[in-house]
Design an enzyme around this catalytic site. Sequence first.
Site, PDB file in Angstrom:
ATOM      1  N   ASP A  37      10.568-100.165 -30.486  1.00 20.83           N
ATOM      2  CA  ASP A  37      11.451-101.212 -30.990  1.00 20.83           C
ATOM      3  C   ASP A  37      10.748-102.565 -30.865  1.00 20.83           C
ATOM      4  O   ASP A  37      10.106-102.874 -29.854  1.00 20.83           O
ATOM      5  CB  ASP A  37      12.768-101.211 -30.201  1.00 20.83           C
ATOM      6  CG  ASP A  37      13.867-101.984 -30.921  1.00 20.83           C
ATOM      7  OD1 ASP A  37      14.851-101.373 -31.338  1.00 20.83           O
ATOM      8  OD2 ASP A  37      13.731-103.234 -31.040  1.00 20.83           O
ATOM      9  N   ILE A  38      10.891-103.383 -31.890  1.00 19.01           N
ATOM     10  CA  ILE A  38      10.221-104.685 -31.922  1.00 19.01           C
ATOM     11  C   ILE A  38      10.843-105.667 -30.923  1.00 19.01           C
ATOM     12  O   ILE A  38      10.208-106.648 -30.530  1.00 19.01           O
ATOM     13  CB  ILE A  38      10.292-105.248 -33.365  1.00 19.01           C
ATOM     14  CG1 ILE A  38       9.175-106.214 -33.642  1.00 19.01           C
ATOM     15  CG2 ILE A  38      11.638-105.866 -33.665  1.00 19.01           C
ATOM     16  CD1 ILE A  38       9.026-106.571 -35.129  1.00 19.01           C
ATOM     17  N   ASN A  42      24.117 -96.755 -32.550  1.00 15.71           N
ATOM     18  CA  ASN A  42      25.102 -97.751 -32.978  1.00 15.71           C
ATOM     19  C   ASN A  42      25.551 -97.372 -34.380  1.00 15.71           C
ATOM     20  O   ASN A  42      24.742 -97.309 -35.299  1.00 15.71           O
ATOM     21  CB  ASN A  42      24.479 -99.153 -32.962  1.00 15.71           C
ATOM     22  CG  ASN A  42      24.041 -99.564 -31.575  1.00 15.71           C
ATOM     23  OD1 ASN A  42      24.688 -99.236 -30.585  1.00 15.71           O
ATOM     24  ND2 ASN A  42      22.924-100.275 -31.487  1.00 15.71           N
ATOM     25  N   GLY A  91      27.259-102.697 -33.386  1.00 16.06           N
ATOM     26  CA  GLY A  91      25.921-103.241 -33.167  1.00 16.06           C
ATOM     27  C   GLY A  91      24.867-102.732 -34.119  1.00 16.06           C
ATOM     28  O   GLY A  91      23.681-103.057 -33.955  1.00 16.06           O
ATOM     29  N   GLN A  92      25.255-101.922 -35.109  1.00 15.70           N
ATOM     30  CA  GLN A  92      24.242-101.426 -36.046  1.00 15.70           C
ATOM     31  C   GLN A  92      23.791-102.555 -36.968  1.00 15.70           C
ATOM     32  O   GLN A  92      24.620-103.244 -37.580  1.00 15.70           O
ATOM     33  CB  GLN A  92      24.798-100.254 -36.878  1.00 15.70           C
ATOM     34  CG  GLN A  92      23.731 -99.624 -37.765  1.00 15.70           C
ATOM     35  CD  GLN A  92      24.222 -98.379 -38.518  1.00 15.70           C
ATOM     36  OE1 GLN A  92      25.403 -98.021 -38.449  1.00 15.70           O
ATOM     37  NE2 GLN A  92      23.310 -97.732 -39.225  1.00 15.70           N
ATOM     38  N   SER A  93      22.480-102.749 -37.051  1.00 19.54           N
ATOM     39  CA  SER A  93      21.934-103.797 -37.917  1.00 19.54           C
ATOM     40  C   SER A  93      21.030-103.239 -39.008  1.00 19.54           C
ATOM     41  O   SER A  93      20.799-103.902 -40.014  1.00 19.54           O
ATOM     42  CB  SER A  93      21.167-104.833 -37.085  1.00 19.54           C
ATOM     43  OG  SER A  93      20.088-104.227 -36.402  1.00 19.54           O
ATOM     44  N   HIS A 152      19.352 -94.131 -36.809  1.00 24.66           N
ATOM     45  CA  HIS A 152      18.290 -94.122 -35.803  1.00 24.66           C
ATOM     46  C   HIS A 152      18.897 -93.961 -34.425  1.00 24.66           C
ATOM     47  O   HIS A 152      20.003 -94.419 -34.166  1.00 24.66           O
ATOM     48  CB  HIS A 152      17.447 -95.403 -35.870  1.00 24.66           C
ATOM     49  CG  HIS A 152      18.268 -96.656 -35.848  1.00 24.66           C
ATOM     50  ND1 HIS A 152      18.929 -97.120 -36.971  1.00 24.66           N
ATOM     51  CD2 HIS A 152      18.559 -97.522 -34.852  1.00 24.66           C
ATOM     52  CE1 HIS A 152      19.581 -98.232 -36.665  1.00 24.66           C
ATOM     53  NE2 HIS A 152      19.380 -98.502 -35.382  1.00 24.66           N
ATOM     54  N   LEU A 153      18.136 -93.310 -33.556  1.00 25.21           N
ATOM     55  CA  LEU A 153      18.554 -93.081 -32.182  1.00 25.21           C
ATOM     56  C   LEU A 153      17.718 -93.985 -31.295  1.00 25.21           C
ATOM     57  O   LEU A 153      16.485 -93.966 -31.372  1.00 25.21           O
ATOM     58  CB  LEU A 153      18.322 -91.615 -31.779  1.00 25.21           C
ATOM     59  CG  LEU A 153      19.247 -90.541 -32.349  1.00 25.21           C
ATOM     60  CD1 LEU A 153      19.173 -90.456 -33.862  1.00 25.21           C
ATOM     61  CD2 LEU A 153      18.907 -89.189 -31.730  1.00 25.21           C
ATOM     62  N   HIS A 154      18.379 -94.787 -30.472  1.00 18.95           N
ATOM     63  CA  HIS A 154      17.661 -95.590 -29.493  1.00 18.95           C
ATOM     64  C   HIS A 154      17.383 -94.716 -28.272  1.00 18.95           C
ATOM     65  O   HIS A 154      18.301 -94.104 -27.718  1.00 18.95           O
ATOM     66  CB  HIS A 154      18.506 -96.779 -29.037  1.00 18.95           C
ATOM     67  CG  HIS A 154      18.804 -97.786 -30.101  1.00 18.95           C
ATOM     68  ND1 HIS A 154      18.094 -98.968 -30.221  1.00 18.95           N
ATOM     69  CD2 HIS A 154      19.733 -97.811 -31.084  1.00 18.95           C
ATOM     70  CE1 HIS A 154      18.601 -99.680 -31.231  1.00 18.95           C
ATOM     71  NE2 HIS A 154      19.593 -99.002 -31.776  1.00 18.95           N
TER      72      HIS A 154
HETATM   73  P1  AMP Z   1      20.558-101.253 -34.552  1.00 17.28           P
HETATM   74  O1  AMP Z   1      20.947-102.659 -34.193  1.00 17.28           O
HETATM   75  O2  AMP Z   1      21.207-100.173 -33.723  1.00 17.28           O
HETATM   76  O3  AMP Z   1      20.725-101.010 -36.039  1.00 17.28           O
HETATM   77  O4  AMP Z   1      19.022-101.115 -34.225  1.00 17.28           O
HETATM   78  C1  AMP Z   1      18.031-101.642 -35.048  1.00 17.28           C
HETATM   79  C2  AMP Z   1      16.834-101.864 -34.165  1.00 17.28           C
HETATM   80  O5  AMP Z   1      15.706-102.044 -35.015  1.00 17.28           O
HETATM   81  C3  AMP Z   1      16.928-103.098 -33.277  1.00 17.28           C
HETATM   82  O6  AMP Z   1      16.854-102.700 -31.922  1.00 17.28           O
HETATM   83  C4  AMP Z   1      15.740-103.943 -33.715  1.00 17.28           C
HETATM   84  O7  AMP Z   1      15.118-104.601 -32.636  1.00 17.28           O
HETATM   85  C5  AMP Z   1      14.827-102.906 -34.345  1.00 17.28           C
HETATM   86  N1  AMP Z   1      13.900-103.400 -35.339  1.00 17.28           N
HETATM   87  C6  AMP Z   1      14.158-104.250 -36.373  1.00 17.28           C
HETATM   88  N2  AMP Z   1      13.055-104.426 -37.098  1.00 17.28           N
HETATM   89  C7  AMP Z   1      12.078-103.683 -36.540  1.00 17.28           C
HETATM   90  C8  AMP Z   1      10.696-103.454 -36.844  1.00 17.28           C
HETATM   91  N3  AMP Z   1      10.102-104.033 -37.891  1.00 17.28           N
HETATM   92  N4  AMP Z   1       9.993-102.635 -36.029  1.00 17.28           N
HETATM   93  C9  AMP Z   1      10.590-102.046 -34.978  1.00 17.28           C
HETATM   94  N5  AMP Z   1      11.883-102.206 -34.652  1.00 17.28           N
HETATM   95  C10 AMP Z   1      12.620-103.027 -35.415  1.00 17.28           C
END
Ligand code: AMP
Length: 113
Positions: free
Chosen positions: A30-31, A86, A92-94, A99-101
């Site tokens: 994760d970034i 999420n 909290g999904q963005s 995807h699985l954290h």
């Molecule tokens: P969510 O908020 O559950 O949808 O998780 C999305 C995740 O993607 C967040 O934890 C971000 O930090 C991560 N993320 C966004 N852009 C990137 C990227 N380019 N490389 C790696 N992780 C990313």
Amino acid sequence: MSDTLFTKIINRQIPADIVYEDEHCFAIRDINPQAPVHLLLIPKKPIDRLSAAEAGDQALLGHLMLAVGKITRDLKIDNAFRLAINNGADAGQSVFHLHLHILAGRAFSWPPG
Ligand code: AMP
């Protein structure tokens, strides 16, 4: 449907630190890590969110769970990790590509925030 961020990463259009890949899924760091180890395990099939998965995705969802086991064993974090999904913006999904954290390397409280 336009490509998601994660589809662009799979297609190597956007760089990422890929720590695992197989036929059906891949894992990146994760970034914006929320723990010393913070991975995202992503199916190559762009399912919008967990609640959009269908009966035909059953094998894929099981595959993801087994991949979690393999990845965490390989990284020697299989003794303690937190797995989170999420589902939906209010949760909290963005990024709207399932995807699985996988989080590890620190203590986790319960209930989660
Ligand atoms: P969510 O908020 O559950 O949808 O998780 C999305 C995740 O993607 C967040 O934890 C971000 O930090 C991560 N993320 C966004 N852009 C990137 C990227 N380019 N490389 C790696 N992780 C990313």
